[in-house]
Design an enzyme around this catalytic site. Structure first.
Site, PDB file in Angstrom:
ATOM      1  N   SER A   1       4.315   8.683  10.912  1.00  0.00           N
ATOM      2  CA  SER A   1       3.991  10.111  10.951  1.00  0.00           C
ATOM      3  C   SER A   1       4.420  10.755  12.271  1.00  0.00           C
ATOM      4  O   SER A   1       4.449  11.972  12.376  1.00  0.00           O
ATOM      5  CB  SER A   1       2.483  10.301  10.780  1.00  0.00           C
ATOM      6  OG  SER A   1       1.809   9.705  11.869  1.00  0.00           O
TER       7      SER A   1
ATOM      8  N   GLY B   1      -3.418  10.530   8.478  1.00  0.00           N
ATOM      9  CA  GLY B   1      -4.744   9.940   8.238  1.00  0.00           C
ATOM     10  C   GLY B   1      -5.696  10.766   7.397  1.00  0.00           C
ATOM     11  O   GLY B   1      -6.335  10.245   6.483  1.00  0.00           O
TER      12      GLY B   1
ATOM     13  N   CYS C   1       3.646   2.578   9.615  1.00  0.00           N
ATOM     14  CA  CYS C   1       2.457   3.421   9.594  1.00  0.00           C
ATOM     15  C   CYS C   1       1.445   2.733   8.688  1.00  0.00           C
ATOM     16  O   CYS C   1       1.765   2.415   7.531  1.00  0.00           O
ATOM     17  CB  CYS C   1       2.832   4.790   9.038  1.00  0.00           C
ATOM     18  SG  CYS C   1       1.435   5.878   8.729  1.00  0.00           S
ATOM     19  N   ASN C   2       0.254   2.490   9.207  1.00  0.00           N
ATOM     20  CA  ASN C   2      -0.770   1.821   8.393  1.00  0.00           C
ATOM     21  C   ASN C   2      -1.236   2.695   7.235  1.00  0.00           C
ATOM     22  O   ASN C   2      -1.473   2.210   6.135  1.00  0.00           O
ATOM     23  CB  ASN C   2      -1.982   1.483   9.260  1.00  0.00           C
ATOM     24  CG  ASN C   2      -1.699   0.384  10.248  1.00  0.00           C
ATOM     25  OD1 ASN C   2      -2.065  -0.758  10.038  1.00  0.00           O
ATOM     26  ND2 ASN C   2      -1.043   0.718  11.344  1.00  0.00           N
ATOM     27  N   THR C   3      -1.359   4.005   7.501  1.00  0.00           N
ATOM     28  CA  THR C   3      -1.851   4.914   6.470  1.00  0.00           C
ATOM     29  C   THR C   3      -0.885   4.910   5.283  1.00  0.00           C
ATOM     30  O   THR C   3      -1.301   4.799   4.121  1.00  0.00           O
ATOM     31  CB  THR C   3      -1.990   6.343   7.050  1.00  0.00           C
ATOM     32  OG1 THR C   3      -2.670   6.270   8.302  1.00  0.00           O
ATOM     33  CG2 THR C   3      -2.753   7.250   6.115  1.00  0.00           C
TER      34      THR C   3
ATOM     35  N   GLU D   1      -0.242  11.854  20.092  1.00  0.00           N
ATOM     36  CA  GLU D   1       0.843  12.810  19.806  1.00  0.00           C
ATOM     37  C   GLU D   1       0.931  13.879  20.900  1.00  0.00           C
ATOM     38  O   GLU D   1       1.992  14.430  21.142  1.00  0.00           O
ATOM     39  CB  GLU D   1       0.633  13.471  18.436  1.00  0.00           C
ATOM     40  CG  GLU D   1       0.850  12.517  17.257  1.00  0.00           C
ATOM     41  CD  GLU D   1       2.316  12.164  17.014  1.00  0.00           C
ATOM     42  OE1 GLU D   1       3.186  13.036  17.112  1.00  0.00           O
ATOM     43  OE2 GLU D   1       2.592  10.985  16.716  1.00  0.00           O
TER      44      GLU D   1
ATOM     45  N   CYS E   1      -3.668   0.995  13.342  1.00  0.00           N
ATOM     46  CA  CYS E   1      -2.908   2.245  13.349  1.00  0.00           C
ATOM     47  C   CYS E   1      -1.847   2.042  14.419  1.00  0.00           C
ATOM     48  O   CYS E   1      -2.174   1.606  15.533  1.00  0.00           O
ATOM     49  CB  CYS E   1      -3.812   3.427  13.693  1.00  0.00           C
ATOM     50  SG  CYS E   1      -2.882   4.956  14.003  1.00  0.00           S
ATOM     51  N   THR E   2      -0.604   2.332  14.083  1.00  0.00           N
ATOM     52  CA  THR E   2       0.465   2.013  15.031  1.00  0.00           C
ATOM     53  C   THR E   2       0.446   2.900  16.277  1.00  0.00           C
ATOM     54  O   THR E   2       1.127   2.613  17.249  1.00  0.00           O
ATOM     55  CB  THR E   2       1.844   2.083  14.340  1.00  0.00           C
ATOM     56  OG1 THR E   2       1.970   3.354  13.679  1.00  0.00           O
ATOM     57  CG2 THR E   2       2.013   0.965  13.344  1.00  0.00           C
ATOM     58  N   HIS E   3      -0.356   3.970  16.252  1.00  0.00           N
ATOM     59  CA  HIS E   3      -0.504   4.787  17.463  1.00  0.00           C
ATOM     60  C   HIS E   3      -1.433   4.117  18.492  1.00  0.00           C
ATOM     61  O   HIS E   3      -1.347   4.411  19.680  1.00  0.00           O
ATOM     62  CB  HIS E   3      -1.111   6.154  17.130  1.00  0.00           C
ATOM     63  CG  HIS E   3      -0.160   7.146  16.538  1.00  0.00           C
ATOM     64  ND1 HIS E   3       0.342   7.031  15.263  1.00  0.00           N
ATOM     65  CD2 HIS E   3       0.384   8.282  17.055  1.00  0.00           C
ATOM     66  CE1 HIS E   3       1.138   8.070  15.012  1.00  0.00           C
ATOM     67  NE2 HIS E   3       1.183   8.835  16.081  1.00  0.00           N
TER      68      HIS E   3
HETATM   69  N1  DGL Z   1       0.617   5.614  12.930  1.00  0.00           N
HETATM   70  C1  DGL Z   1      -0.093   6.027  11.749  1.00  0.00           C
HETATM   71  C2  DGL Z   1      -0.866   4.848  11.197  1.00  0.00           C
HETATM   72  O1  DGL Z   1      -0.572   3.709  11.572  1.00  0.00           O
HETATM   73  C3  DGL Z   1      -0.899   7.242  12.081  1.00  0.00           C
HETATM   74  C4  DGL Z   1      -1.287   8.026  10.889  1.00  0.00           C
HETATM   75  C5  DGL Z   1      -1.602   9.466  11.152  1.00  0.00           C
HETATM   76  O2  DGL Z   1      -0.654  10.224  11.338  1.00  0.00           O
HETATM   77  O3  DGL Z   1      -2.783   9.830  11.070  1.00  0.00           O
HETATM   78  O4  DGL Z   1      -1.734   4.979  10.367  1.00  0.00           O
END
Ligand code: DGL
Length: 270
Positions: free
Chosen positions: A11, A43, A74-76, A153, A185-187
């Site tokens: 994302s 998310g 992205c996990n989501t 972000e 979550c990759t962030h």
């Molecule tokens: N990096 C995304 C993840 O791993 C973030 C999702 C988001 O934008 O909320 O879920």
């Protein structure tokens, strides 16, 4: 041998944690990264919307760059869209849930694990199913952390505000007596220092990045899609948001490999 690039998307900036691991593990591979910054966060969105964005991006990466493989960084998106992406596209698709779950289960000594992620990821139950399938005796504590992605972000990875929000969101995790916390979550690896200070030094933090990179390498080898060893990977970064901002913050978060970013406007694609 196949010199075509690998497509990878998230994302926004989160998937750069996977790019870092790939650049280090498979330096001959070229990557095309797509950060959907104009539509983050994923998310809080409903699953059908995230599935539709994921298909749209995969389609774009294949039709424009002929990518040989897609990584859902992205996990989501992985938690709701991976199966339908695999069904639809005729090339390997790798997500982050399986690799993250495997690393966390392997790392835990006590069998008491925590997972944090977006509302979409946690409410999908994807980690619960994956971890139960690996080891049904694991005691899992999950916590959704709405708001953390937005701080990353905004480039705020160490502010007082992010620390206050993280300590509130991580309260159930801190009390669960876990020995391992999966950053689902990759962030979140960009917030590792803040998270570690809150949960304590004795808790091992796991990011899915390295294990995902290992899975990518194994899949490339198995499918005969690896780039020649003599090649040196080229990196292309695309953003649906402001490319200047993507370049500036992306360079800070990823490092020197991110020299430039181009804008993709969905209006031109749809
Ligand atoms: N990096 C995304 C993840 O791993 C973030 C999702 C988001 O934008 O909320 O879920």
């Amino acid at each position: 041998m196949d010199s075509r690039p690998i497509g990878i998307f998230d994302s926004g900036f989160g998937g750069l944690t996977i790019v870092r691991a790939l650049v280090d593990l498979v330096p001959s591979e070229s990557l095309v990264y797509f950060g959907d910054s104009a539509r983050y966060p994923y998310g809080p969105r409903n699953a059908s919307e995230v599935i539709s964005f994921s298909h749209q991006i995969a389609e774009y990466l294949i039709s424009t760059f002929d990518v040989k493989m897609i990584i859902v960084a992205c996990n989501t998106a992985s938690s709701v869209a991976l199966d339908s992406l695999i069904e639809r596209f005729d090339r390997p698709i790798v997500g982050v849930i399986g690799p993250g779950a495997r690393s966390a289960v392997a790392a835990s000594q006590s069998g008491r694990l925590g997972v944090i992620g977006t509302v979409g990821t946690i409410s999908s139950g994807a980690y619960l199913r994956e971890i139960e399938g690996l080891d049904p005796t694991v005691e899992l504590t999950c916590a959704a952390c709405p708001g953390l992605v937005e701080f990353v972000e905004a480039g705020e990875t160490d502010s007082e505000q992010v620390k206050v929000l993280a300590s509130r969101l991580l309260y159930p995790i801190k009390n669960a007596k876990i020995d391992t916390l999966l950053l689902g979550c990759t962030h979140y690896p960009f917030l590792a220092r803040v998270i570690q200070d809150i949960v304590g030094r004795e808790v091992v933090l796991i990011s899915s990045a390295e294990e995902t990179a290992f899975e990518v390498k194994a899949t490339l080898v198995k499918s005969g899609l690896s780039a020649p060893d003599s090649a040196s990977g080229k990196y292309t970064f695309l953003s649906s948001g402001d490319p200047e901002r993507f370049k500036e913050l992306g360079h800070r978060l990823l490092g020197p490999e991110l020299e430039d970013a181009q804008q993709v406007s969905w209006k031109g694609i749809l």
